[in-house]
Design an enzyme around this catalytic site. Structure first.
Site, PDB file in Angstrom:
ATOM      1  N   LYS A   1     -11.076  -5.362  25.486  1.00 42.60           N
ATOM      2  CA  LYS A   1     -10.641  -6.605  24.831  1.00 42.60           C
ATOM      3  C   LYS A   1     -11.215  -7.810  25.569  1.00 42.60           C
ATOM      4  O   LYS A   1     -11.679  -8.769  24.948  1.00 42.60           O
ATOM      5  CB  LYS A   1      -9.110  -6.650  24.760  1.00 42.60           C
ATOM      6  CG  LYS A   1      -8.559  -5.695  23.707  1.00 42.60           C
ATOM      7  CD  LYS A   1      -7.069  -5.443  23.809  1.00 42.60           C
ATOM      8  CE  LYS A   1      -6.659  -4.325  22.851  1.00 42.60           C
ATOM      9  NZ  LYS A   1      -5.282  -3.888  23.005  1.00 42.60           N
TER      10      LYS A   1
ATOM     11  N   ASP B   1      -1.227 -10.006  18.344  1.00 45.18           N
ATOM     12  CA  ASP B   1      -1.122  -8.590  17.976  1.00 45.18           C
ATOM     13  C   ASP B   1      -0.265  -8.423  16.718  1.00 45.18           C
ATOM     14  O   ASP B   1      -0.251  -7.356  16.112  1.00 45.18           O
ATOM     15  CB  ASP B   1      -0.463  -7.809  19.121  1.00 45.18           C
ATOM     16  CG  ASP B   1      -1.421  -6.817  19.762  1.00 45.18           C
ATOM     17  OD1 ASP B   1      -2.525  -6.630  19.222  1.00 45.18           O
ATOM     18  OD2 ASP B   1      -1.048  -6.233  20.791  1.00 45.18           O
TER      19      ASP B   1
ATOM     20  N   GLN C   1       0.014  -5.249  26.614  1.00 40.43           N
ATOM     21  CA  GLN C   1      -0.552  -3.927  26.333  1.00 40.43           C
ATOM     22  C   GLN C   1       0.532  -2.852  26.391  1.00 40.43           C
ATOM     23  O   GLN C   1       1.275  -2.754  27.367  1.00 40.43           O
ATOM     24  CB  GLN C   1      -1.669  -3.614  27.353  1.00 40.43           C
ATOM     25  CG  GLN C   1      -2.396  -2.305  27.103  1.00 40.43           C
ATOM     26  CD  GLN C   1      -3.186  -2.294  25.792  1.00 40.43           C
ATOM     27  OE1 GLN C   1      -3.834  -3.258  25.448  1.00 40.43           O
ATOM     28  NE2 GLN C   1      -3.110  -1.195  25.067  1.00 40.43           N
TER      29      GLN C   1
END
Ligand code: NAD
Length: 282
Positions: A54, A121, A98
């Site tokens: 990422k 997200d 994460q």
């Protein structure tokens, strides 16, 4: 019949190129670059690779990356403090926690502390609620990637019957909401669905998001259907999807491979979400 391959790498590269172009315009106007912050807790090797990918993608499009690493024994309070700091930081447009988190932590409650406008997200309860209500908000990256692939493939979703196998909060459920917004007729299947094969055979567009290698066999695919395989399963050192690719490709009109289909789209849509969250100014 042999299906056309939907090249997710190519589409993802196109999306990344569009985001990079937009960042160039921002920088040329003398404004700060968009910023994406990641938080990783513990030393799970797969998570480390995902986060590194990422950051690499961020750098390539001209974003500023902010990396936050906490030990596996970090307390919920410590993580909350980091999230609160990033929520308040004007240079940070997107925050990504994460997952998975170490077992002693409540991922749902910590994710929910991310400011909705920075939830790139799209996984906080606020974002999920806005999507379910059909109101503007951050959308989850993998379902967005699926819709983007279908759009670029020229699939007109209005009125089509889409069957999604898998009802997770990460993929199946939000994807169903996104497809309903596009006027598809959506069926969601799961581990309790009776006669899964018969339901799949009804699909104009069949999406597999299960996590069971090659669960969807070729004869579950309606001739001429579009097949999107979200599954990523590690088998004998290689990656396979949830669809028996070779057999399905004999009947489908087009199909995503694994790897190289939906996978590359997730990061591309994360970049696009971060650009969308960009607050501007320096
Ligand atoms: P999950 O385990 O949270 O959900 C799996 C779903 O499949 C559940 O709803 C379950 O009811 C259903 N299911 C399980 N066995 C079934 C069966 N035999 N028949 C019908 N339904 C069944 O998984 P997830 O997080 O949604 O991920 C699904 C797959 O997609 C995994 O392989 C994952 O690695 C992959 N994935 C890929 C990406 C990406 O491409 N970037 C992102 C997220 C997930």
């Amino acid at each position: 019949m042999s299906a056309r391959v939907i090249d997710g790498k190519l589409v993802a590269a196109a999306v990344r190129g569009e985001v990079a172009g937009a960042v160039e315009v921002i920088l040329a106007a003398g404004q700060r670059a968009p910023g994406l912050a990641t938080i990783i807790v513990g030393d799970d090797p797969a998570s480390a690779v995902y986060v590194a990918n990422k950051h690499k993608a961020c750098e390539e499009v001209g974003f500023v990356g902010f990396h936050n690493e906490l030990s596996a024994s970090a307390s919920a309070e410590e993580i909350s403090e980091v999230i609160a700091r990033l929520n308040a930081d004007a240079a940070v447009d997107g925050i990504l926690l994460q997952l998975p988190l170490p077992g002693h932590l409540d991922a749902g409650s910590l994710t929910g502390e991310i400011a909705p406008e920075k939830d790139v997200d799209g996984l906080t309860p606020t974002s999920a609620g806005l999507l379910a209500l059909g109101r503007p908000g951050m959308r989850p990256c993998t379902p967005l990637g699926v819709v983007e692939l279908l759009d670029r493939e020229g699939v007109d979703l209005g009125g089509l019957h889409v069957v999604i196998v898998g009802r997770s909060a990460l993929v199946g459920k939000p994807l169903a909401s996104l497809l309903l917004e596009r006027n598809a007729t959506v069926t969601i299947c799961h581990s309790h669905t009776r006669d899964l094969a018969a339901v799949c055979l009804e699909a104009d567009v069949l999406v597999a998001a299960v996590g069971v290698p090659k669960l969807i066999s070729g004869d579950w695919v309606k001739p001429g259907a579009t097949v999107i395989d979200v599954g990523i399963n590690r088998v004998d050192g290689g990656l396979v999807g949830d669809v028996d690719y070779e057999a399905a490709a004999e009947r489908a009109c087009c199909i995503t491979p694994v790897p190289g289909g939906v996978g590359p789209m997730t990061i591309a849509m994360l970049l696009r979400n971060t650009l969308g969250a960009y607050g501007g100014a320096s």
